[in-house]
Design an enzyme around this catalytic site. Structure first.
Site, mmCIF file in Angstrom:
data_model
loop_
_atom_site.group_PDB
_atom_site.id
_atom_site.type_symbol
_atom_site.label_atom_id
_atom_site.label_comp_id
_atom_site.label_asym_id
_atom_site.label_seq_id
_atom_site.Cartn_x
_atom_site.Cartn_y
_atom_site.Cartn_z
ATOM 1 C CG ASN A 145 -1.609 1.348 1.406
ATOM 2 O OD1 ASN A 145 -2.416 1.705 0.562
ATOM 3 N ND2 ASN A 145 -1.310 2.091 2.464
ATOM 4 C CD GLU A 146 -0.442 5.832 0.725
ATOM 5 O OE1 GLU A 146 -0.173 6.465 1.751
ATOM 6 O OE2 GLU A 146 -1.290 6.205 -0.104
#
Ligand code: AHR
Length: 814
Positions: A538-539
């Site tokens: 995630n990012e």
């Protein structure tokens, strides 16, 4: 030209940098004394001249937790003959040195960090514009400095454009006059292209009390007595008895006990001793319990010997319902009762009262309405779940966001801890500052997806926690982790982690007699859930630590489950190091999808409608999942301005939906009184659900998506360039119904007369189109869609006056 094209044109050839040519000048690379604000540059015409700041941050330090913790002290910039090398002290106490390289001072490599006593001797103190700074001086050709100055000027111009808000529109568009502008659109059906039929989905994260106290219908807060001060940064008031109270404390005593618990994952329970009748405990739920007329199931686990009356009482302590429970077991035993509540009562509580002296230990005290979404046990709040279902999402990404990769390795969301019997689930600190019971766990997420006809898209950490992690004590043998982030699960533990990922696929898809499939079957779902996608990461910061772990997981999933497609990650922004390196990696590995995130201004969306036009597409190309995005204005409202910016931007995303396969607005849910992030798509309290204007835009797209994109030539009758980018349209065909759908966005303060030529497209020209519009003043936050009358386009031409500041969807039926 969009931001990426513009910046690549401006990027300077690396070979020219840093040569000592006759017109070389001094450039000071520096950061402020307090370490905030990243690397700055200044130049001077000669030794005695003052430093001229370029007024731009060329790179920020990404070490340490969010915000002010990310500091750069005493930077030193050098050229090693082939590239710039920047080192700095990344941590206030001087224990961590950081390094990044760049060919041109604009594009930066991933940052690396090392434990090392800071060497501040190579930087010196200078004064720039009267302010004391720390840095060093390098020589650069004047032409190159001019290039940087031009670059900064262009960034400023872009920033100005992106800062454009509708507040200035009356002045900005005064010249447009009062009469409607003409907008002609001519469909080009011969150029039709298939697009994703999964474009609109939802991203569910437990932020803002979205899960416990929100979508998860459990009414008892801290039912398992597992709240801990560490959930909330050591807050001692947040503990095993939070949300519980003792109406008559003098009549007995209690203890938070841990001996022989119901499960090792659920260590705490209450041991109660009533000296006399009337000793009681009460649970206030999440800001009180909002009860409706209907049936409620009470379940608890207890041991001991006691006669107890369980009752629901309203905010004034008037009894709503009650049942007797006789606790009569030496060992833990299940007890239950059903309450029939005759009237709605907000602010209610559950009270357990001893009828006589006695002793009982209790745990897992649970109260659910029977009327959950689809009537499921351990289910979801029906009104909230229905509001999500009404978006008609094609997929649900869960459980985060930052919640998925966690605040430090110990806080990574381990899916196995979120399935199985409720008392066996592992409670988890929520990095948004509260507690996750994980009663709403992976099984319930899968079930919800099935219930609303959406594909599940679980996201698992890529073996690294959030790059903004503030804690990481677990693996303290690596001293770097003492300061958080930039660490990964130790390689000797990665084998098990990879196996956990594969086990999740088995839980979702394996036969009921497989190890993990059996657990799913025991939970009441013998049939597979049909998982097709899995998010990894995630990012995250795309560092070596990340890449090594991501590849391990990706290769294992690809080898064992080629039928499950991986969604990779490319950082938290629409540009920059993580975005660039993330994309390179995805292309190298041929990752089917990557998850892009960007929270931007409405102006960014208006001026970047060509953002995806240049993306590589076609067979084998990595496709985009725009997993988190939203238009952010100062004060973070949700209003017509933000919603229309998203509506307009989505017309361009739909045009590119051969490369953008999925999108989801973020965050989704926020509970009044517990809002940690704004804006959100839906606000709610215990009693109401309030979709935002942005929600209605998502809903119009979700309910009117297509599988074939019909390109069109469109012209707005004005030479005002700022107006031209404020009107957009998109035509799609929904091949399932045969309907043609026209979307029209007008972000101008004046109406626009649209004429949409649909010649060559098949639909029933006599049937009255179904048209829905959202319109209002940019500040308006209460606007909702309404139907609008539109004449049948008999000649194949749709004529429609788009109201000022509006988004309209017209459905032409087959
Ligand atoms: O949507 C809120 C947060 O924004 C998510 O948890 C994270 O992925 C992003 O930074």
């Amino acid at each position: 030209m969009n931001i990426k094209t513009l910046l690549s044109v401006l990027a300077m050839p690396a070979a020219l940098m840093a040569q000592e040519v006759p017109d070389s000048i001094d450039v000071l690379a520096y950061s402020s004394f307090d370490g905030k604000g990243g690397l700055k540059l200044a130049w001077r015409a000669g030794d005695a001249q003052p430093w001229q700041p370029l007024g731009y941050t060329f790179v920020n330090s990404d070490f340490g937790p969010w915000g002010s913790h990310k500091t750069m002290f005493a930077p030193v910039l050098e050229h090693d003959g082939s590239q710039w090398v920047l080192t700095w002290v990344a941590e206030r106490n001087g224990y961590v040195m950081a390094e990044a390289t760049s060919p041109d001072l604009l594009k930066w490599s991933p940052q690396t960090y090392a434990m090392s006593q800071a060497d501040r001797t190579r930087s010196a103190q200078y004064a720039v514009a009267g302010e004391g700074v720390l840095g060093n001086v390098v020589r650069m050709p004047k032409a190159e400095v001019d290039g940087l100055i031009d670059y900064v000027a262009v960034r400023r111009e872009l920033d100005d454009k992106y800062a454009e808000t509708m507040a200035g529109d009356s002045e900005r568009f005064a010249s447009l006059g009062a009469s409607p502008l003409k907008y002609t659109v001519k469909a080009e059906p011969k150029k039709a292209k298939p697009i994703s039929d999964m474009l609109i989905g939802i991203f569910f994260e437990d932020i803002n009390y979205a899960a416990d106290g929100g979508l998860y219908a459990e009414l008892v807060q801290n039912r398992d007595f597992e709240y801990q001060p560490s959930d909330r940064g050591g807050d001692k008031g947040w503990n095993a008895t939070t949300a519980w109270s003792w109406p008559a404390p003098e009549k007995g005593s209690y203890e938070v006990a841990t001996a022989s618990p119901i499960h090792e994952n659920n260590k705490h329970y209450l041991s109660l001793s009533a000296r006399e009748a009337g000793y009681a405990i009460a649970n206030h739920g999440y800001d009180g319990m909002a009860l409706s007329k209907g049936l409620y199931d009470l379940n608890l686990k207890a041991r001991g010997n006691a006669s107890i009356t369980a009752s629901l009482v309203d905010a004034k302590d008037h009894q709503l319902a009650s049942k007797k429970i006789a606790i009569d077991s030496k060992d833990w035993k299940d007890y239950s009762a059903t309450f029939d509540v005759a009237r709605a009562a907000d602010g209610s509580k559950l009270v357990l009262t001893f009828d006589a002296p006695g002793q009982a230990s209790i745990d897992m005290v649970s109260l659910f309405p029977q009327a959950t979404f689809k009537g499921r046990k351990n289910g979801l709040r029906a009104d909230l779940a229905q509001t999500l279902a009404d978006l008609h999402p094609r997929f649900v990404r869960f459980p985060g966001g930052c919640v998925a990769h966690g605040d430090g390795i110990d806080n990574i969301y381990d899916w196995k801890g979120s399935v199985g019997p409720l008392e066996a689930r592992k409670p988890l600190r929520n990095l948004w500052g509260y507690h996750q019971t994980r009663g709403l766990g992976y099984h319930e997420y899968f079930q919800f997806c099935e219930d609303i006809g959406a594909e599940p898209l679980p996201v698992l950490a890529a073996g690294v926690p959030c790059q903004n992690s503030g804690t990481n004590a677990h693996h303290s043998h690596d001293a770097l982790t003492r300061f958080g982030q930039q660490c990964g699960i130790p390689m000797e533990e990665m084998g098990q982690y990879v196996q956990d990922v594969l086990d999740l696929i088995e839980y979702a898809n394996g036969p009921a007699d497989s190890k993990w499939g059996a657990l799913r079957a025991q939970a009441g779902h013998p049939e597979p859930f049909g998982l097709k996608y899995i998010g990894i990461g995630n990012e995250d910061m795309i560092t070596e630590v990340f890449e090594e772990r991501f590849k391990m997981i990706y290769d294992a999933v690809k080898a064992a489950h080629p039928e499950v497609e991986v969604v990779g990650t490319v950082g938290p922004f629409y540009e920059g190091t993580d975005y660039e390196r993330g994309w390179e990696l995805a292309k190298e590995l041929q990752v089917p999808y990557v998850d892009e995130h960007y929270y931007v201004s409405p102006g960014w969306m208006i001026y970047n409608q060509d953002y995806y036009d240049g993306y590589e597409r076609g067979e084998g190309a990595t496709r985009v999942y725009l997993g988190e995005y939203a238009a952010h204005l100062d004060g973070r409202p949700s209003n017509i301005e933000t919603a229309l910016a998203e509506a307009l931007y989505l017309t361009s995303v739909e045009r590119n939906a051969d490369v953008v396969a999925m999108t989801s607005y973020a965050p989704l849910l926020a509970k009044d009184g517990h809002i940690q992030w704004r804006p959100d798509l839906i606000y709610f309290s215990n009693t109401d659900v309030r979709p935002t204007v942005d929600y209605y835009v998502q809903q119009l797209y979700g309910q009117n998506s297509g599988s074939l994109y019909i390109p069109a030539a469109a012209t707005l009758g004005t030479d005002n360039e700022k107006a031209a980018v404020r009107v957009g349209s998109s035509i799609v065909k929904d091949e399932a119904t045969g309907d043609i759908i026209v979307k029209l966005a007008n972000l101008l303060p004046v109406p626009v007369d649209a004429s949409v030529d649909l010649a060559g497209l098949k639909f029933d020209r006599k049937k009255t189109p179904v048209a829905t519009v959202i319109a209002g003043h940019p500040d308006e936050s209460e606007a909702a869609p309404r139907s609008v009358a539109i004449s049948a386009p008999k000649s194949g031409k749709l004529a429609y006056e788009m109201p000022a500041y509006s988004f309209t969807v017209v459905r032409l039926r087959k």
